[in-house]
Design a protein around this motif. Structure first.
Motif, PDB file in Angstrom:
ATOM      1  N   TYR A   1      -6.874  11.437  49.546  1.00  0.00           N
ATOM      2  CA  TYR A   1      -5.664  10.836  50.098  1.00  0.00           C
ATOM      3  C   TYR A   1      -5.883  10.448  51.558  1.00  0.00           C
ATOM      4  O   TYR A   1      -6.696  11.047  52.258  1.00  0.00           O
TER       5      TYR A   1
ATOM      6  N   CYS B   1       3.716   3.049  53.261  1.00  0.00           N
ATOM      7  CA  CYS B   1       3.195   3.809  52.129  1.00  0.00           C
ATOM      8  C   CYS B   1       2.040   4.689  52.592  1.00  0.00           C
ATOM      9  O   CYS B   1       1.495   4.518  53.682  1.00  0.00           O
ATOM     10  N   LYS B   2       1.703   5.651  51.760  1.00  0.00           N
ATOM     11  CA  LYS B   2       0.443   6.370  51.851  1.00  0.00           C
ATOM     12  C   LYS B   2      -0.377   5.970  50.625  1.00  0.00           C
ATOM     13  O   LYS B   2       0.182   5.517  49.621  1.00  0.00           O
ATOM     14  N   TRP B   3      -1.696   6.152  50.712  1.00  0.00           N
ATOM     15  CA  TRP B   3      -2.508   5.816  49.548  1.00  0.00           C
ATOM     16  C   TRP B   3      -3.487   6.908  49.211  1.00  0.00           C
ATOM     17  O   TRP B   3      -3.777   7.803  50.032  1.00  0.00           O
TER      18      TRP B   3
ATOM     19  N   PHE C   1      -6.395   3.678  42.101  1.00  0.00           N
ATOM     20  CA  PHE C   1      -5.946   3.507  43.486  1.00  0.00           C
ATOM     21  C   PHE C   1      -4.423   3.545  43.457  1.00  0.00           C
ATOM     22  O   PHE C   1      -3.791   2.691  42.824  1.00  0.00           O
TER      23      PHE C   1
ATOM     24  N   ILE D   1      -0.498   4.335  45.428  1.00  0.00           N
ATOM     25  CA  ILE D   1       0.252   4.350  46.683  1.00  0.00           C
ATOM     26  C   ILE D   1       1.567   5.104  46.482  1.00  0.00           C
ATOM     27  O   ILE D   1       2.140   5.117  45.403  1.00  0.00           O
TER      28      ILE D   1
ATOM     29  N   TYR E   1       3.137   9.092  43.498  1.00  0.00           N
ATOM     30  CA  TYR E   1       2.025   8.170  43.686  1.00  0.00           C
ATOM     31  C   TYR E   1       1.947   7.238  42.481  1.00  0.00           C
ATOM     32  O   TYR E   1       1.872   7.688  41.344  1.00  0.00           O
TER      33      TYR E   1
ATOM     34  N   HIS F   1      -1.089  -4.155  56.304  1.00  0.00           N
ATOM     35  CA  HIS F   1      -1.233  -2.705  56.134  1.00  0.00           C
ATOM     36  C   HIS F   1      -1.573  -2.030  57.460  1.00  0.00           C
ATOM     37  O   HIS F   1      -2.381  -1.101  57.516  1.00  0.00           O
TER      38      HIS F   1
END
Length: 545
Positions: A368, A380-382, A441, A443, A467, A507
């Motif tokens: 992460y 967002c986080k990915w 992948f 997010i 996610y 991003h």
């Protein structure tokens, strides 16, 4: 339930024992239905408070709850009267109450506000600006197309935005950041870091345990798929998630802190995409070609750094030699510094479950990014979620051995390097002989104010926003982990530079801690390059050819 209700309303024609069982069963079922509908209403009030049927849905649920309470009380009184002898009468007001009760259930079903909540529906993959506009908005847009008028166009856009907000899960919009203040703080953190690096973390010629060791560099492909894009709010379909596409990439697999794995991804960026460096030179100032970097670490859903100010205070405390001055620097941030150290320790121990080194191989771990990045107007986080189970195949040394502070630092560093290499490289290489390593992948979109964009340690509740897979990363089989490094005469992989600010403008990293990373990463890489006698970073030959 209908049969029970009929029987309990005809108590004089039934056996007393059966009456009791029927009434108690019906009332228990009614209480369960009351709880169920109340929870449905509460969820609707959180997800769709502006839904077109919300008022009617609220009224229907309220009516059901009120009528149910009246029926339960009436049944209790009827049981008491039955025991005393008088017969139960099914009078007109009870009949009307039953009809109203059944009608409220039908109305709840017909007006249920969550009928409008369908974020994954197939129609969302169509042109959202056409499908969601009312007939009035369509007519006005046609008028604008033929006659023009900026003021009216803004009004129609406002109507369209309001309809989108009602149809989709709301998202947190990134506030405007104070660029000058963030730049100043980031540079101050980098200055404090350089002092700590030179004096404590890595004297010239010594090890840098926190930097860790590169285990391999491999070719990969990042593919963003249509289904993942269609699941996103239309306004969030930006950058890499604007359209389905495949991107050539490399990954660098890295270990630090004795077997804690990291994975950095470098993606080739087409000319039609806008990088941060294209807009404001916001990368690290090194020209390696058009690329974007994703930097992730094992299980790092939250960043233990808390806040850039706290990191700065801790580094300045390490730099100061006077005990009183150290105390003066640390005292205003004492509890935050203690929290930072505790969070970092907890993160390390979450990897070493049961005090043992992890038993999952590189291709079976979750990775992460830890901190938020822009997703169009949102954030967002990915992360990377493995599609395969990949065990290490060997038991790890306990944390007490790997982190033995009684050992000289250089000796401990070499032991940790050997542990990381022996645990991960052979298993990862064996896997790639015959199979691809594939990751989803994913997010996590910021959809609630609890999804803090400033404090790095803030936990983003995954019940509010899980996610969501939007594509996949494929590491191709038949590769040697260290081959690319040998080709570049970079056996430690230290000349390859990654920075979270080497990214698309859509991003852009969010928050003060990400701004500090921009300067700290570049400063650390310069220091290590100088220490190793390297004048420029290693290029990626198949990305820059």
């Amino acid at each position: 339930g209908l049969v029970m209700n009929f029987l309990t309303d005809h108590m004089d024609a039934a056996d007393p024992g059966f009456i009791n069982v029927s009434v108690v069963s019906f009332d228990a079922a009614t209480v369960a239905m009351m709880q169920f509908f109340f929870v449905q209403w509460y969820i609707g009030s959180r997800c769709m408070p502006s839904g077109s049927n919300f008022v009617a849905f609220t009224a229907s649920v309220s009516a059901f709850l009120a009528i149910s309470l009246v029926k339960i009380v009436d049944h209790a009184q009827a049981l008491k009267n039955q025991a005393e002898g008088p017969a139960f009468e099914w009078c007109a007001w009870r009949q009307a109450l039953d009809v109203a009760w059944y009608l409220s259930i039908i109305l709840i079903d017909r007006t249920h506000v969550m009928r409008e909540y369908a974020p994954l529906a197939e129609q969302h993959c169509q042109d959202i600006h056409i499908d969601l506009m009312s007939a009035e908005a369509k007519t006005e847009r046609v008028h604008l197309a033929t006659e023009g008028g900026d003021g009216d166009r803004e009004a129609v856009d406002a109507v369209t935005d309001e309809m989108l907000e009602n149809e989709w899960v709301p998202f947190v919009k990134c506030p405007d950041e104070d660029v000058a203040a963030n730049e100043k703080l980031g540079k101050a953190v980098a200055d404090a870091f350089e002092g700590a690096f030179r004096r404590v973390a890595c004297p010239v010629g010594g090890p840098d345990v926190d930097q860790g060791w590169t285990l391999g560099v491999l070719r990969a492909t990042l593919e963003i798929d249509e289904d993942g894009i269609c699941a996103l709010h239309p306004q969030l379909r930006a950058g890499f998630f604007k359209m389905p596409r495949k991107y050539p990439a490399i990954i660098r697999v890295h270990c630090t802190d004795a077997c804690v794995a990291r994975m950095s991804i470098r993606v080739e960026v087409p000319d039609d995409m806008v990088l941060i460096t294209d807009e404001d030179g916001g990368g690290d100032g090194i020209a390696y070609g058009r690329h974007a970097d994703f930097m992730m670490a094992e299980n790092l859903k939250e960043f233990w750094g808390v806040h850039a100010n706290v990191i700065k205070a801790l580094l300045e405390t390490l730099n100061e030699q006077s005990g009183w001055k150290r105390l003066g620097i640390a005292l205003p941030w004492f509890f935050q510094i203690v929290r930072l150290v505790a969070l970092r320790s907890l993160y390390a121990r979450s990897i070493f479950k049961g005090g043992q080194a992890p038993i999952t191989g590189l291709w079976g771990k979750e990775y992460y990014g830890g901190l938020p990045f822009r997703l169009g107007p949102g954030a967002c986080k990915w992360g990377l979620l493995p599609r395969q189970h990949h065990p290490c195949g060997m038991a790890g040394n306990p944390l007490s051995v790997l982190d033995d502070q009684s050992m000289p630092e250089l000796e401990r560093s070499e032991m940790q390097r050997g542990e990381s290499t022996s645990r991960y490289v052979a298993g990862a290489q064996e896997w790639l002989k015959e199979k691809n390593a594939v990751f989803d992948f994913a997010i996590q979109v910021a959809t609630d104010q609890e999804h803090d964009l400033v404090n790095g340690e803030a936990v983003w509740n995954e019940d509010l926003s899980p996610y969501l897979p939007v594509g996949r990363l494929t590491i191709h089989k038949g590769q040697q982990l260290m081959a690319l490094l040998r080709d570049q005469e970079d056996k430690n992989g230290e000349h390859l530079r990654f920075n979270v600010w080497n990214q698309l403008s859509a991003h852009r990293p969010v928050g003060p801690t990400n701004w500090a990373r921009k300067h700290v990463y570049a400063r650390r890489q310069d220091l290590r390059a100088h220490m190793n006698g390297v004048s420029k970073p290693t290029l990626c030959p198949f990305l820059t050819a």
